[in-house]
Write a protein that holds these residues in place. Structure first.
Motif, PDB file in Angstrom:
ATOM      1  N   PHE A  50       0.804  -1.230   0.000  1.00  0.00           N
ATOM      2  CA  PHE A  50       0.000   0.000   0.000  1.00  0.00           C
ATOM      3  C   PHE A  50       0.837   1.281   0.000  1.00  0.00           C
ATOM      4  CE2 PHE A  50      -2.242  -3.191   2.783  1.00  0.00           C
ATOM      5  CZ  PHE A  50      -2.881  -3.807   1.717  1.00  0.00           C
ATOM      6  N   THR A  51       2.115   1.159  -0.351  1.00  0.00           N
ATOM      7  CA  THR A  51       2.976   2.321  -0.565  1.00  0.00           C
ATOM      8  C   THR A  51       3.361   2.358  -2.035  1.00  0.00           C
ATOM      9  OG1 THR A  51       3.905   2.185   1.670  1.00  0.00           O
ATOM     10  CG2 THR A  51       5.153   3.438   0.046  1.00  0.00           C
ATOM     11  N   LEU A  52       3.089   3.464  -2.714  1.00  0.00           N
ATOM     12  CA  LEU A  52       3.460   3.584  -4.122  1.00  0.00           C
ATOM     13  C   LEU A  52       4.970   3.785  -4.223  1.00  0.00           C
ATOM     14  CD1 LEU A  52       2.418   3.733  -7.049  1.00  0.00           C
ATOM     15  CD2 LEU A  52       2.254   6.216  -6.756  1.00  0.00           C
ATOM     16  N   LEU A  53       5.615   2.915  -5.008  1.00  0.00           N
ATOM     17  CA  LEU A  53       7.072   2.911  -5.109  1.00  0.00           C
ATOM     18  C   LEU A  53       7.531   3.171  -6.534  1.00  0.00           C
ATOM     19  CD1 LEU A  53       7.749  -0.350  -3.041  1.00  0.00           C
ATOM     20  CD2 LEU A  53       7.962   2.009  -2.217  1.00  0.00           C
ATOM     21  N   GLU A  54       8.708   3.765  -6.653  1.00  0.00           N
ATOM     22  CA  GLU A  54       9.419   3.832  -7.928  1.00  0.00           C
ATOM     23  C   GLU A  54      10.358   2.627  -7.965  1.00  0.00           C
ATOM     24  OE1 GLU A  54      11.381   7.566  -8.243  1.00  0.00           O
ATOM     25  OE2 GLU A  54       9.525   8.729  -8.176  1.00  0.00           O
ATOM     26  N   LEU A  55      10.223   1.811  -8.997  1.00  0.00           N
ATOM     27  CA  LEU A  55      10.881   0.509  -9.014  1.00  0.00           C
ATOM     28  C   LEU A  55      11.739   0.313 -10.258  1.00  0.00           C
ATOM     29  CD1 LEU A  55       7.665  -1.462  -8.064  1.00  0.00           C
ATOM     30  CD2 LEU A  55       9.624  -1.140  -6.538  1.00  0.00           C
ATOM     31  N   GLU A  56      12.833  -0.396 -10.066  1.00  0.00           N
ATOM     32  CA  GLU A  56      13.624  -0.901 -11.180  1.00  0.00           C
ATOM     33  C   GLU A  56      14.062  -2.314 -10.829  1.00  0.00           C
ATOM     34  OE1 GLU A  56      16.851   1.734 -12.012  1.00  0.00           O
ATOM     35  OE2 GLU A  56      15.551   3.364 -12.716  1.00  0.00           O
ATOM     36  N   TYR A  57      14.119  -3.173 -11.829  1.00  0.00           N
ATOM     37  CA  TYR A  57      14.529  -4.558 -11.626  1.00  0.00           C
ATOM     38  C   TYR A  57      15.098  -5.071 -12.939  1.00  0.00           C
ATOM     39  CZ  TYR A  57       9.812  -4.807 -13.521  1.00  0.00           C
ATOM     40  OH  TYR A  57       8.693  -4.595 -14.289  1.00  0.00           O
TER      41      TYR A  57
END
Length: 238
Positions: A50-57
């Motif tokens: 429930f936390t909006l994240l900026e993601l890279e993978y």
């Protein structure tokens, strides 16, 4: 960089986590967050639902390596029934959607549902919570390609008649049935696409339960046990 949410996480080896994510671009993604359990990890306390994240993978196959996770928006203030409902939404996504499949519209529906849950107080009418969940369930069915017609019979395409009774067949729709559980007038009221607390919520819940059953399988939903032990049943899963 993608925006996304944590659906679930669990320990992996001594210092890492397996983190299942949900993004618009790639849908459900399973990643390994190396070293996330270490005291000095930059991800400590961030990889929460429930936390909006900026993601890279990056990586090949279904298990990716998480390389970046930064908070894009604060943790949504969910508690009690609203928190359990959020876990229910997460479990629906985990159980019903395939990995690495675009999910733009479902992601938008998920964000809208979380925003609605965060605005409901613990004393809010249960009908308001029911409507929020039913809207997301419908978005999920449409994402899966199994939305159905609320205005016409599945097998004949004849319009639903207000005074007739109907049954429901999963992955098909409504069928005329003399002793069916659903009155045509109630089905028609649900068919305009605008659901609020005035629609027949018992019909919506029963139909959504039937419609989702083939996609959920026989294993009971874990989130449902939270409702049954804490606040009563809300979700439609088994």
């Amino acid at each position: 960089m993608e925006l996304g949410y944590v659906l679930h996480r669990w320990p992996f080896q001594e210092t890492s986590l397996i983190v299942e994510l949900f993004t618009a671009e790639n849908g459900r993604i399973r990643t390994v967050a190396k070293g996330a359990k270490r005291a000095k990890s930059p991800w400590r306390g961030i990889l929460q639902p429930f936390t909006l994240l900026e993601l890279e993978y990056r990586g090949r196959g279904e298990l990716q390596t998480l390389t970046r996770a930064e908070v894009s928006a604060p943790l949504l203030p969910l508690s009690g029934k609203m928190l359990f409902s959020g876990f229910y939404l997460n479990e629906l996504i985990q159980r019903c959607t395939g990995p690495m499949q675009p999910a733009d519209e479902l992601f938008s529906a998920y964000q809208a549902a979380l925003a609605e849950l965060s605005q409901l107080s613990q004393s809010a009418p249960s009908a308001a919570l029911e409507v929020a969940l039913r809207r997301f369930e419908w978005a999920l069915l449409e994402h899966l390609g199994h939305g159905f017609d609320w205005q016409a019979c599945a097998h004949t395409a004849e319009p639903i008649q207000a005074q007739q009774r109907y049954g429901f067949i999963a992955e098909s729709g409504f069928v005329q049935q003399a002793d069916g559980p659903y009155l045509g007038a109630d089905i028609i009221r649900c068919g305009d696409g605008y659901w609020d607390i005035e629609v027949p919520l018992s019909l919506l819940k029963a139909v959504m339960r039937q419609a989702l059953r083939p996609h959920l399988g026989a294993t009971p939903l874990k989130s449902r046990s939270l409702f049954s032990t804490g606040t009563g049943s809300i979700g439609t899963g088994q």
